[in-house]
Structures are given as structure tokens and as C-alpha cells.
Scaffold this motif. Structure first.
Motif, PDB file in Angstrom:
ATOM      1  N   TYR A  74      58.087 -32.798  58.643  1.00  0.00           N
ATOM      2  CA  TYR A  74      59.242 -32.565  59.531  1.00  0.00           C
ATOM      3  C   TYR A  74      60.034 -33.700  59.516  1.00  0.00           C
ATOM      4  CZ  TYR A  74      61.395 -30.963  63.803  1.00  0.00           C
ATOM      5  OH  TYR A  74      62.588 -30.378  64.655  1.00  0.00           O
ATOM      6  N   ALA A  75      61.300 -33.540  59.164  1.00  0.00           N
ATOM      7  CA  ALA A  75      62.326 -34.823  59.180  1.00  0.00           C
ATOM      8  C   ALA A  75      62.321 -35.463  60.366  1.00  0.00           C
ATOM      9  CB  ALA A  75      63.678 -34.466  58.925  1.00  0.00           C
ATOM     10  N   PRO A  76      62.445 -35.125  61.529  1.00  0.00           N
ATOM     11  CA  PRO A  76      62.300 -36.019  62.779  1.00  0.00           C
ATOM     12  C   PRO A  76      61.164 -36.938  62.998  1.00  0.00           C
ATOM     13  CG  PRO A  76      63.300 -33.743  63.373  1.00  0.00           C
ATOM     14  CD  PRO A  76      62.585 -33.757  62.052  1.00  0.00           C
ATOM     15  N   LEU A  77      60.022 -36.283  62.647  1.00  0.00           N
ATOM     16  CA  LEU A  77      58.901 -37.173  62.545  1.00  0.00           C
ATOM     17  C   LEU A  77      59.050 -38.439  61.854  1.00  0.00           C
ATOM     18  CD1 LEU A  77      56.028 -34.431  62.482  1.00  0.00           C
ATOM     19  CD2 LEU A  77      56.855 -35.670  64.522  1.00  0.00           C
ATOM     20  N   ALA A  78      59.478 -38.293  60.651  1.00  0.00           N
ATOM     21  CA  ALA A  78      59.751 -39.614  60.006  1.00  0.00           C
ATOM     22  C   ALA A  78      60.587 -40.695  60.541  1.00  0.00           C
ATOM     23  CB  ALA A  78      60.357 -39.222  58.538  1.00  0.00           C
ATOM     24  N   TYR A  79      61.550 -40.258  61.297  1.00  0.00           N
ATOM     25  CA  TYR A  79      62.626 -41.138  61.894  1.00  0.00           C
ATOM     26  C   TYR A  79      61.703 -41.700  63.049  1.00  0.00           C
ATOM     27  CZ  TYR A  79      66.803 -43.132  64.206  1.00  0.00           C
ATOM     28  OH  TYR A  79      67.458 -43.785  64.818  1.00  0.00           O
ATOM     29  N   GLU A  80      61.219 -40.937  63.737  1.00  0.00           N
ATOM     30  CA  GLU A  80      60.135 -41.401  65.033  1.00  0.00           C
ATOM     31  C   GLU A  80      59.249 -42.418  64.569  1.00  0.00           C
ATOM     32  OE1 GLU A  80      58.736 -37.893  66.849  1.00  0.00           O
ATOM     33  OE2 GLU A  80      60.732 -37.029  67.257  1.00  0.00           O
ATOM     34  N   SER A  81      58.597 -42.126  63.370  1.00  0.00           N
ATOM     35  CA  SER A  81      57.704 -43.098  62.908  1.00  0.00           C
ATOM     36  C   SER A  81      58.180 -44.348  62.683  1.00  0.00           C
ATOM     37  CB  SER A  81      56.982 -42.774  61.720  1.00  0.00           C
ATOM     38  OG  SER A  81      57.798 -42.701  60.530  1.00  0.00           O
ATOM     39  N   LEU A  82      59.722 -44.539  62.215  1.00  0.00           N
ATOM     40  CA  LEU A  82      60.530 -45.792  62.092  1.00  0.00           C
ATOM     41  C   LEU A  82      60.501 -46.359  63.596  1.00  0.00           C
ATOM     42  CD1 LEU A  82      62.004 -47.636  60.400  1.00  0.00           C
ATOM     43  CD2 LEU A  82      64.083 -46.467  61.113  1.00  0.00           C
ATOM     44  N   ILE A  83      61.123 -45.698  64.370  1.00  0.00           N
ATOM     45  CA  ILE A  83      61.398 -46.065  65.674  1.00  0.00           C
ATOM     46  C   ILE A  83      60.083 -46.850  66.303  1.00  0.00           C
ATOM     47  CG2 ILE A  83      61.968 -45.504  68.120  1.00  0.00           C
ATOM     48  CD1 ILE A  83      64.283 -45.398  65.984  1.00  0.00           C
ATOM     49  N   SER A  84      58.611 -46.043  66.220  1.00  0.00           N
ATOM     50  CA  SER A  84      57.491 -46.585  66.680  1.00  0.00           C
ATOM     51  C   SER A  84      57.072 -47.746  66.025  1.00  0.00           C
ATOM     52  CB  SER A  84      56.526 -45.499  66.789  1.00  0.00           C
ATOM     53  OG  SER A  84      56.305 -45.022  65.553  1.00  0.00           O
ATOM     54  N   GLY A  85      57.781 -48.152  65.041  1.00  0.00           N
ATOM     55  CA  GLY A  85      57.115 -49.321  64.381  1.00  0.00           C
ATOM     56  C   GLY A  85      56.057 -49.039  63.172  1.00  0.00           C
ATOM     57  N   GLN A  86      55.786 -48.053  63.092  1.00  0.00           N
ATOM     58  CA  GLN A  86      54.677 -47.535  61.941  1.00  0.00           C
ATOM     59  C   GLN A  86      55.438 -47.715  60.617  1.00  0.00           C
ATOM     60  OE1 GLN A  86      52.771 -43.698  62.683  1.00  0.00           O
ATOM     61  NE2 GLN A  86      53.750 -43.676  64.573  1.00  0.00           N
ATOM     62  N   GLN A  87      56.704 -47.583  60.416  1.00  0.00           N
ATOM     63  CA  GLN A  87      57.328 -47.633  59.212  1.00  0.00           C
ATOM     64  C   GLN A  87      58.432 -48.734  58.967  1.00  0.00           C
ATOM     65  OE1 GLN A  87      56.023 -45.880  56.686  1.00  0.00           O
ATOM     66  NE2 GLN A  87      54.616 -44.710  58.127  1.00  0.00           N
ATOM     67  N   ASP A  88      58.666 -49.242  57.973  1.00  0.00           N
ATOM     68  CA  ASP A  88      59.523 -50.497  57.885  1.00  0.00           C
ATOM     69  C   ASP A  88      61.031 -49.760  57.539  1.00  0.00           C
ATOM     70  OD1 ASP A  88      57.873 -52.537  58.254  1.00  0.00           O
ATOM     71  OD2 ASP A  88      56.964 -52.252  56.205  1.00  0.00           O
ATOM     72  N   ILE A  89      60.894 -48.793  56.340  1.00  0.00           N
ATOM     73  CA  ILE A  89      62.137 -47.973  56.010  1.00  0.00           C
ATOM     74  C   ILE A  89      61.703 -46.453  55.761  1.00  0.00           C
ATOM     75  CG2 ILE A  89      63.647 -47.788  53.847  1.00  0.00           C
ATOM     76  CD1 ILE A  89      63.007 -50.397  52.857  1.00  0.00           C
ATOM     77  N   VAL A  90      62.712 -45.720  56.352  1.00  0.00           N
ATOM     78  CA  VAL A  90      62.674 -44.164  56.191  1.00  0.00           C
ATOM     79  C   VAL A  90      63.876 -43.595  55.573  1.00  0.00           C
ATOM     80  CG1 VAL A  90      62.521 -42.108  57.502  1.00  0.00           C
ATOM     81  CG2 VAL A  90      61.246 -44.035  58.221  1.00  0.00           C
ATOM     82  N   TYR A  91      63.541 -42.804  54.582  1.00  0.00           N
ATOM     83  CA  TYR A  91      64.448 -41.932  53.885  1.00  0.00           C
ATOM     84  C   TYR A  91      64.774 -40.561  54.889  1.00  0.00           C
ATOM     85  CZ  TYR A  91      67.230 -39.407  50.484  1.00  0.00           C
ATOM     86  OH  TYR A  91      68.327 -38.835  49.792  1.00  0.00           O
ATOM     87  N   ASP A  92      65.911 -40.748  55.719  1.00  0.00           N
ATOM     88  CA  ASP A  92      66.261 -40.022  56.751  1.00  0.00           C
ATOM     89  C   ASP A  92      67.008 -38.720  56.645  1.00  0.00           C
ATOM     90  OD1 ASP A  92      66.073 -39.911  59.726  1.00  0.00           O
ATOM     91  OD2 ASP A  92      68.212 -39.758  59.414  1.00  0.00           O
TER      92      ASP A  92
END
Length: 387
Positions: A74-92
Motif C-alpha cells: 500500500y503506497a502510503p505505508l512506504a512513505y510512512e516508513s520513510l517518515i519513521s526512519g525505517q527507510q532512507d529512500i522511497v519510491y513514492d
């Protein structure tokens, strides 16, 4: 160390008939200048739209940059993972950096390669116009995804009422679905009458064996993504971007992404065996079509998104994007690029450094590189990038 020196080795590997994928031994070894792990996330499962990034990851590994990819459902989950610091780069694909959802996060879009949107809306049951969908159901990836934004935009542009609650006689019901192939199954079964999917899906619905009433057809494309907006991007947190070492890693990452595009555009036959390794369940015909249609329609694109000219210049496309989100009803008022400081919502500097490190690229002599295609390239691509 510039990634452009990898090109002769990679092309030679691709041209070997027996090569199905790139063995790591074929790539140059890391110089020792970098030895980092980069966490990169995607908004859905690996498919034809993003499989080219796998080659970029191999090139980065040779530079000592080891990518750990994560694929969300689910696309918003990927962006939320960036905000939370789990990811460095997200294809949004959630438009999170633009403040969709009412919160303007401290993130910045730093590049991308899909110049034209890859999504299409396909209707079944012989439906050929949007008005025929009134009282029926359209299915996409749900709220907060680019496919939902597109459905909202398309139907409002057509003057057709929509709702997200239930099927009713005076509007189109927008239903949340799952992955592309689940949406296709719902369309074929008649559960829904329209779906928004990646354009490569169209190849699976063509031909008399599937495009018939028994399988939910005939099928018709009723909407195409607009090509004058910025609907996807690689996005990073501003706090991560302030680190000079991360900035250099980002430039190398973007350079590898664009280099991978160039390699597959120049060698479409090499794309198919490479993609098969990562997409073993995708039909061969689907991969073959994507290898040609994606470059021809600017879905695979070698020059980035933010340093172009003419009607593809980033300032104009940013304005168009904001207007698109307002017409879709997901932004209530205009948003300025500098409303996020210090880098802005969209920043072209890091992409520019990556493109400069690669040098110019010229399109191959392919049948689809016709007069209209060439004219577009000359209009959009600055001469120093090639053409």
C-alpha cells in the motif's frame, strides 16, 4: 568514481546470448571509498515498472553501496516508513511530499525516471465511455495512492459524480483493491467495471482468447495518465539529506538508476531475460512488450525528471501537479515548492549532479524512434544530455 565507466562491461554482458542475469563477478569491485547499506522502499510489489532498479542495485554494490529493498502492499505505508526512519529512500506514489493528507512533512523529491504516467484505466463489458460507468464500480489501489488520485481526477474532469461508500445510481463507486492482477481478476469476473493498473497489464487483456464476453470483455482503455505532472518520485527525509555523505550516496544512487534505464533502452532484447529472473510469473509476451513500449512511451526514461526544458520543465510541471491534486480534490489550496525548507518539495540539484557524472546519452536506432519521438526529445532534453 563515476558509474559511466561501467557501461561497456554491462553492455558486453547483456549482448552475450547465454546471459540471463548479471553475475556480480562481471562488475567492477568496490573501490573502498564507500561501504554503506542503503534502505530503499517501493509502494507495491516488484513489477515491470521498477525491475530495472535491480540492475542499479548491482552497480551500486560494485561501488560498496549495498541496497536493501522493501516492497509494501500500500503506497502510503512506504512513505510512512520513510517518515519513521525505517527507510532512507522511497519510491513514492502517495504524493506524501506534497502534503496530501494535510501534513507537510520534511521530505524532498530528488529524482525519478517515469516521464509519462504508467497508469491506465481499463473498462470491461464493452464499456467505451466514462458515462457508461455511472451506477457501476471502479477499482483502484485505494485512498492515498496515485491510482485513486487519477480516478478522482478523471471522473471529475468528465463531470461524473464519484463516491467512496457504496454503489448507487447517480455516481461511480470507487472501491479499494489490491495488486494489479487482483484488479484484473475482479474486472474479468464482473465484480467491477473499471480498474486502474500499470499499462503493461493491457497486454494480458488483448487477443481473442481473453478479450471476449466470456472473460469480462471486450476491454477498452478509457483514461490515460496525464504526461504533464509529477506523479512519482524518489523521496528522502531532509534530516537524512543534510549529511554530506548521504548526499554523495544519493547522487551515486540516482546515477545508477538512470544508467540502468539507458542500458535497457539501448538493449531492449536484454531486458527480457533479465526481467524474467525477477518476474518469473510474468508472461513472456508481457515482458517483450514492456521492453519496447515503456521506452517508446517515456515510462523508461534516461534523463531524469527535474532538469528538462520546454513544456517538461520542472517549474511548469510542479504547477500542473498542484493543479492536478486540487482538481482531484486531495489538496484544498495551492502549495508552494519552497514551503518545505531548506530543500523544497522538489529539488533538482542531486539529479543534476548524477546526470553530469554520467554524461550524454543518445537514443538507439529503433523503429519507435521516429520523427515525432525525435522532435519531443529535442524539445525536452538540453543538448548537453544527449538526444
Amino acid at each position: 568514481m563515476h558509474l559511466k565507466r561501467f557501461l561497456p562491461i554491462l553492455v558486453a554482458a547483456f549482448l552475450a546470448v547465454s546471459v540471463v542475469y548479471l553475475d556480480m563477478n562481471l562488475l567492477p569491485k568496490a573501490s573502498g571509498a564507500a561501504n554503506v547499506t542503503l534502505h530503499v522502499a517501493y509502494p507495491d510489489t516488484l513489477d515491470e515498472s521498477t525491475v530495472t532498479d535491480q540492475l542499479a542495485f548491482q552497480m551500486l554494490a560494485a561501488e560498496g553501496i549495498h541496497v536493501t529493498p522493501t516492497y509494501y502492499s500500500y503506497a502510503p505505508l512506504a512513505y510512512e516508513s520513510l517518515i519513521s526512519g525505517q527507510q532512507d529512500i522511497v519510491y513514492d506514489e502517495s504524493a506524501g511530499p506534497y502534503g496530501i493528507g494535510g501534513v507537510q512533512q520534511q521530505t524532498t523529491c530528488v529524482g525519478g525516471y517515469q516521464l509519462a504516467g504508467s497508469f491506465i484505466a481499463i473498462a470491461g463489458g464493452g464499456i467505451t465511455s466514462p458515462s457508461q460507468l455511472i451506477g457501476k464500480t471502479a477499482e483502484d489501489s485505494g485512498p492515498g495512492t496515485v491510482s485513486r488520485f487519477l480516478n478522482e481526477y478523471w471522473f471529475k474532469e468528465a463531470g461524473i459524480q464519484i463516491n467512496e461508500n457504496t454503489q448507487e445510481s447517480g455516481s461511480v463507486f470507487l472501491k479499494a483493491g489490491l495488486e494489479d492482477y487482483n484488479l484484473v481478476s475482479d474486472l474479468e469476473k464482473g465484480v467491477v467495471q473499471e480498474i486502474v493498473v500499470d499499462s503493461f497489464i493491457l497486454f494480458d487483456l488483448q487477443g481473442p482468447s481473453v478479450n471476449n464476453t466470456a472473460d469480462g470483455g471486450p476491454f477498452h482503455v478509457i483514461f490515460y495518465s496525464p504526461d504533464n505532472i509529477l506523479d512519482t518520485c524518489y523521496v528522502v527525509r531532509d534530516s537524512w539529506l543534510t549529511n554530506p555523505s548521504n548526499q554523495q550516496v544519493l547522487v551515486e544512487f540516482l546515477a545508477a538508476i538512470y544508467q540502468a534505464q539507458r542500458i535497457f533502452i539501448s538493449n531492449p532484447a536484454a531486458f527480457v531475460p533479465y526481467a524474467q529472473r525477477f518476474l518469473p510469473y510474468s508472461p513472456l509476451r508481457e515482458l517483450e512488450n514492456a521492453s519496447v513500449s515503456y521506452p517508446a512511451n517515456f515510462t523508461y526514461w534516461p534523463y531524469g525528471e527535474y532538469n528538462l526544458q520546454g513544456d517538461q520543465n520542472v517549474s511548469l510541471k510542479f504547477q500542473n501537479t498542484i493543479q492536478f491534486f486540487m482538481e482531484a480534490g486531495v489538496l484544498s489550496s495551492p502549495v508552494q515548492n519552497d514551503s518545505v525548507k531548506p530543500y523544497g518539495i522538489v529539488n533538482k540539484y542531486f539529479e543534476l549532479k548524477a546526470l553530469q557524472s554520467l554524461g550524454p546519452y543518445d537514443y538507439p536506432d529503433e523503429p519507435w524512434v521516429n520523427a515525432n519521438f525525435t522532435s519531443d526529445i529535442h524539445s525536452w532534453v538540453p543538448s548537453w544530455m544527449g538526444g
